[in-house]
Design a protein around this motif. Structure first.
Motif, PDB file in Angstrom:
ATOM      1  N   LYS A 293       0.905  -1.251  -0.005  1.00 20.27           N
ATOM      2  CA  LYS A 293      -0.067   0.085  -0.028  1.00 20.27           C
ATOM      3  C   LYS A 293       0.767   1.345   0.000  1.00 20.27           C
ATOM      4  CE  LYS A 293      -3.759  -2.270   0.421  1.00 20.27           C
ATOM      5  NZ  LYS A 293      -4.806  -2.377  -1.007  1.00 20.27           N
ATOM      6  N   LYS A 294       0.601   2.377  -0.799  1.00 23.31           N
ATOM      7  CA  LYS A 294       1.055   3.486  -0.598  1.00 23.31           C
ATOM      8  C   LYS A 294       0.598   4.329   0.307  1.00 23.31           C
ATOM      9  CE  LYS A 294       1.543   2.981  -5.734  1.00 23.31           C
ATOM     10  NZ  LYS A 294       0.964   3.279  -6.895  1.00 23.31           N
ATOM     11  N   ILE A 295       1.862   4.426   1.395  1.00 19.14           N
ATOM     12  CA  ILE A 295       1.286   5.262   2.642  1.00 19.14           C
ATOM     13  C   ILE A 295       1.396   6.890   2.478  1.00 19.14           C
ATOM     14  CG2 ILE A 295       2.227   5.311   5.109  1.00 19.14           C
ATOM     15  CD1 ILE A 295       0.811   2.612   3.965  1.00 19.14           C
ATOM     16  N   ALA A 296       2.460   7.216   1.892  1.00 19.38           N
ATOM     17  CA  ALA A 296       2.604   8.696   2.062  1.00 19.38           C
ATOM     18  C   ALA A 296       3.490   8.966   0.877  1.00 19.38           C
ATOM     19  CB  ALA A 296       3.365   9.134   3.197  1.00 19.38           C
ATOM     20  N   VAL A 297       3.477  10.364   0.309  1.00 21.44           N
ATOM     21  CA  VAL A 297       4.251  10.868  -0.678  1.00 21.44           C
ATOM     22  C   VAL A 297       5.144  12.041   0.036  1.00 21.44           C
ATOM     23  CG1 VAL A 297       4.271  12.171  -2.731  1.00 21.44           C
ATOM     24  CG2 VAL A 297       2.860  10.207  -2.579  1.00 21.44           C
ATOM     25  N   PHE A 298       6.195  12.114  -0.611  1.00 26.11           N
ATOM     26  CA  PHE A 298       7.129  13.169  -0.272  1.00 26.11           C
ATOM     27  C   PHE A 298       7.627  13.533  -1.545  1.00 26.11           C
ATOM     28  CE2 PHE A 298      11.396  15.185   0.074  1.00 26.11           C
ATOM     29  CZ  PHE A 298      11.205  16.087   0.974  1.00 26.11           C
ATOM     30  N   GLY A 299       7.715  15.153  -1.585  1.00 26.52           N
ATOM     31  CA  GLY A 299       8.009  15.839  -2.658  1.00 26.52           C
ATOM     32  C   GLY A 299       7.730  17.223  -2.917  1.00 26.52           C
ATOM     33  N   ASP A 300       8.233  17.643  -3.995  1.00 21.36           N
ATOM     34  CA  ASP A 300       8.004  19.074  -4.532  1.00 21.36           C
ATOM     35  C   ASP A 300       6.750  19.525  -4.731  1.00 21.36           C
ATOM     36  OD1 ASP A 300       8.128  21.916  -4.853  1.00 21.36           O
ATOM     37  OD2 ASP A 300       9.736  21.500  -6.503  1.00 21.36           O
ATOM     38  N   LEU A 301       5.807  20.249  -4.097  1.00 22.24           N
ATOM     39  CA  LEU A 301       4.502  20.426  -4.697  1.00 22.24           C
ATOM     40  C   LEU A 301       4.454  21.323  -5.860  1.00 22.24           C
ATOM     41  CD1 LEU A 301       2.796  21.720  -1.245  1.00 22.24           C
ATOM     42  CD2 LEU A 301       2.685  19.559  -1.972  1.00 22.24           C
ATOM     43  N   MET A 302       5.357  21.938  -6.329  1.00 19.62           N
ATOM     44  CA  MET A 302       5.525  22.412  -7.646  1.00 19.62           C
ATOM     45  C   MET A 302       5.816  21.604  -8.628  1.00 19.62           C
ATOM     46  SD  MET A 302       4.565  25.609  -7.155  1.00 19.62           S
ATOM     47  CE  MET A 302       3.483  25.220  -6.043  1.00 19.62           C
ATOM     48  N   GLY A 303       6.004  20.161  -8.389  1.00 18.41           N
ATOM     49  CA  GLY A 303       6.211  19.240  -9.383  1.00 18.41           C
ATOM     50  C   GLY A 303       4.938  18.614 -10.006  1.00 18.41           C
ATOM     51  N   GLN A 304       3.852  18.900  -9.283  1.00 19.74           N
ATOM     52  CA  GLN A 304       2.608  18.503  -9.948  1.00 19.74           C
ATOM     53  C   GLN A 304       1.959  19.866 -10.445  1.00 19.74           C
ATOM     54  OE1 GLN A 304       1.404  15.656 -10.188  1.00 19.74           O
ATOM     55  NE2 GLN A 304      -0.639  16.162 -10.678  1.00 19.74           N
ATOM     56  N   ALA A 305       1.371  19.809 -11.607  1.00 22.84           N
ATOM     57  CA  ALA A 305       0.817  20.894 -12.182  1.00 22.84           C
ATOM     58  C   ALA A 305      -0.811  20.476 -12.507  1.00 22.84           C
ATOM     59  CB  ALA A 305       1.345  21.132 -13.726  1.00 22.84           C
ATOM     60  N   VAL A 306      -1.579  21.664 -12.163  1.00 21.13           N
ATOM     61  CA  VAL A 306      -3.090  21.560 -12.442  1.00 21.13           C
ATOM     62  C   VAL A 306      -3.163  22.596 -13.103  1.00 21.13           C
ATOM     63  CG1 VAL A 306      -5.255  21.823 -11.169  1.00 21.13           C
ATOM     64  CG2 VAL A 306      -3.476  21.002  -9.805  1.00 21.13           C
ATOM     65  N   CYS A 307      -3.498  22.286 -14.531  1.00 23.71           N
ATOM     66  CA  CYS A 307      -4.063  23.175 -15.570  1.00 23.71           C
ATOM     67  C   CYS A 307      -5.404  23.584 -15.703  1.00 23.71           C
ATOM     68  CB  CYS A 307      -3.341  22.538 -16.909  1.00 23.71           C
ATOM     69  SG  CYS A 307      -1.717  22.519 -16.955  1.00 23.71           S
ATOM     70  N   LEU A 308      -6.087  24.857 -15.605  1.00 26.84           N
ATOM     71  CA  LEU A 308      -7.263  25.098 -15.411  1.00 26.84           C
ATOM     72  C   LEU A 308      -7.606  25.834 -16.938  1.00 26.84           C
ATOM     73  CD1 LEU A 308      -8.090  26.362 -11.885  1.00 26.84           C
ATOM     74  CD2 LEU A 308      -8.410  24.141 -12.927  1.00 26.84           C
ATOM     75  N   ARG A 309      -8.328  25.207 -17.585  1.00 26.08           N
ATOM     76  CA  ARG A 309      -8.883  25.876 -18.695  1.00 26.08           C
ATOM     77  C   ARG A 309     -10.170  26.822 -18.632  1.00 26.08           C
ATOM     78  NH1 ARG A 309     -10.089  28.481 -22.359  1.00 26.08           N
ATOM     79  NH2 ARG A 309     -10.159  27.965 -24.689  1.00 26.08           N
ATOM     80  N   ASN A 310     -11.076  26.339 -17.958  1.00 26.76           N
ATOM     81  CA  ASN A 310     -12.148  27.316 -17.401  1.00 26.76           C
ATOM     82  C   ASN A 310     -12.477  27.077 -15.803  1.00 26.76           C
ATOM     83  OD1 ASN A 310     -13.255  26.264 -20.314  1.00 26.76           O
ATOM     84  ND2 ASN A 310     -13.511  28.384 -19.819  1.00 26.76           N
ATOM     85  N   ASP A 311     -12.583  28.066 -15.225  1.00 25.73           N
ATOM     86  CA  ASP A 311     -12.757  28.133 -13.724  1.00 25.73           C
ATOM     87  C   ASP A 311     -14.228  27.406 -13.532  1.00 25.73           C
ATOM     88  OD1 ASP A 311     -12.479  28.154 -11.090  1.00 25.73           O
ATOM     89  OD2 ASP A 311     -12.079  30.479 -11.174  1.00 25.73           O
TER      90      ASP A 311
END
Length: 350
Positions: A293-311
């Motif tokens: 099971k995947k328990i936790a993730v460590f990393g740079d939050l800026m390494g994940q992009a959320v692209c918004l085309r429309n709000d």
């Protein structure tokens, strides 16, 4: 206004009692008898005396006829155990203007070499790649009868708006964390950090649950990322609230818990930290303990992009379900989730 209309249509509790001769004699008798007991000279006819003597002890809100004049009160406040979502805003949110976007990811800087006079060094070109985020659409709708909207003491429109906003945030959170890449309405074709886009850091043999994880297993998740991530101010741990509770019993080599509240170890933008890095809670992260099971993730939050085309958009229509005399509420959003680089995140796995 709703309460006034209700009284106009159905009358108040006293209006209904006044319209019932038997109930009216009971009420009159009880009140007049109470006045007499306090020394006031009040007239009572035989029916009122009978109502006071015969029904006074039997009249209660638990049995008829008293219970027929009691209405349950609807309180407009709603208690909810539904999780609040929206941690996606902690990632790199990028407004986009097309149906797909390419994200540039640096791999190395150019290299500089020591060289002799009049000697050309080897070319030190930087390296990098680009990844593409394809925009998908979120859509949800709900049909509500006009009677419910007319008669409810709750602001249903505002309540439904908040519900859809939370549901939209859940979908974006899930796409960033647990989506497994499936081309379906749940995953949208996106792969989240827990779903496979991060770099696995598997615990040593025998560590098959959170309780059996060692201090070194948590360090392994930190060592799975690029070295630059460790020095970023946006580096953090992401895990489900229940996983955090399970992890509170894990201690470092000095017997100190690896999770420390902000009162013990202040951290930027966090209520607590694990091994010096702030904790971000996500209800869409894996909550199941056990083998593999995947328990936790460590990393740079800026390494994940959320692209918004429309709000987020919210609309209502009384035309779509005209024949049913219902109002349809609809929410809509367009966006994408994309992990820029796998080694930006280390995924602690049992």
């Amino acid at each position: 206004k709703v309460a006034t209309e209700r009284r106009g249509a159905f009358g108040s509790g006293f209006d209904r009692i006044a319209a019932d001769p038997e109930a009216k004699n009971i009420l009159n008798g009880v009140i007049r008898q109470a006045c007499r007991n306090n020394g006031l000279h009040v007239k009572m006819n035989d029916e009122q005396i009978k109502g006071a003597e015969t029904y006074q002890r039997a009249l209660s809100d638990a049995a008829s006829p008293g219970s027929t004049y009691i209405n349950a009160q609807l309180l407009p406040a709603i208690y909810s155990t539904i999780a609040e979502h929206g941690m996606w805003s902690r990632f790199d949110v990028i407004p986009v203007t097309t149906s797909s976007s390419k994200l540039i990811v640096d791999s190395t800087d150019p290299l500089m070499y020591w060289t002799a006079e009049n000697a050309a060094p080897t070319e030190g070109a930087p390296t990098g790649v680009n990844v593409t985020a394809t925009i998908n659409k979120l859509l949800g709708w709900l049909q509500v009868s006009r009677e419910l909207l007319d008669d409810s003491e709750i602001d249903l429109s505002g309540h439904i708006l908040r519900k859809f906003a939370n549901a939209t945030a859940y979908a974006l959170d899930f796409a960033c964390t647990s989506a497994d890449g499936g081309a379906d309405s749940t995953d949208g074709g996106f792969t989240g950090i827990f779903g496979g886009s991060g770099t696995a850091a598997v615990a040593v043999a025998g560590n098959v649950s959170v309780a059996t994880l060692d201090f070194e297993d948590w360090l392994a998740a930190m060592l799975a990322v690029d070295p630059a991530v460790l020095s970023r101010s946006t580096a953090a741990w992401i895990l489900h609230p229940q996983m955090l509770v399970r992890a509170m019993s894990i201690k470092d080599l000095n017997g100190r818990p690896i999770f420390l509240p902000s009162t013990d170890a202040p951290g930027l933008g966090g209520f607590g930290s694990i091994l010096g890095y702030p904790v971000v809670l996500s209800h869409t992260a894996n909550a199941t303990d056990g083998v593999s099971k995947k328990i936790a993730v460590f990393g740079d939050l800026m390494g994940q992009a959320v692209c918004l085309r429309n709000d987020f958009e919210f609309a209502a229509s009384d035309q779509a379900k005209f024949t049913e005399d219902s109002v349809v509420f609809r929410a809509r959003a367009r966006g994408a989730a994309k992990t820029k680089k796998a080694t930006a995140f280390g995924v602690l796995t049992t």
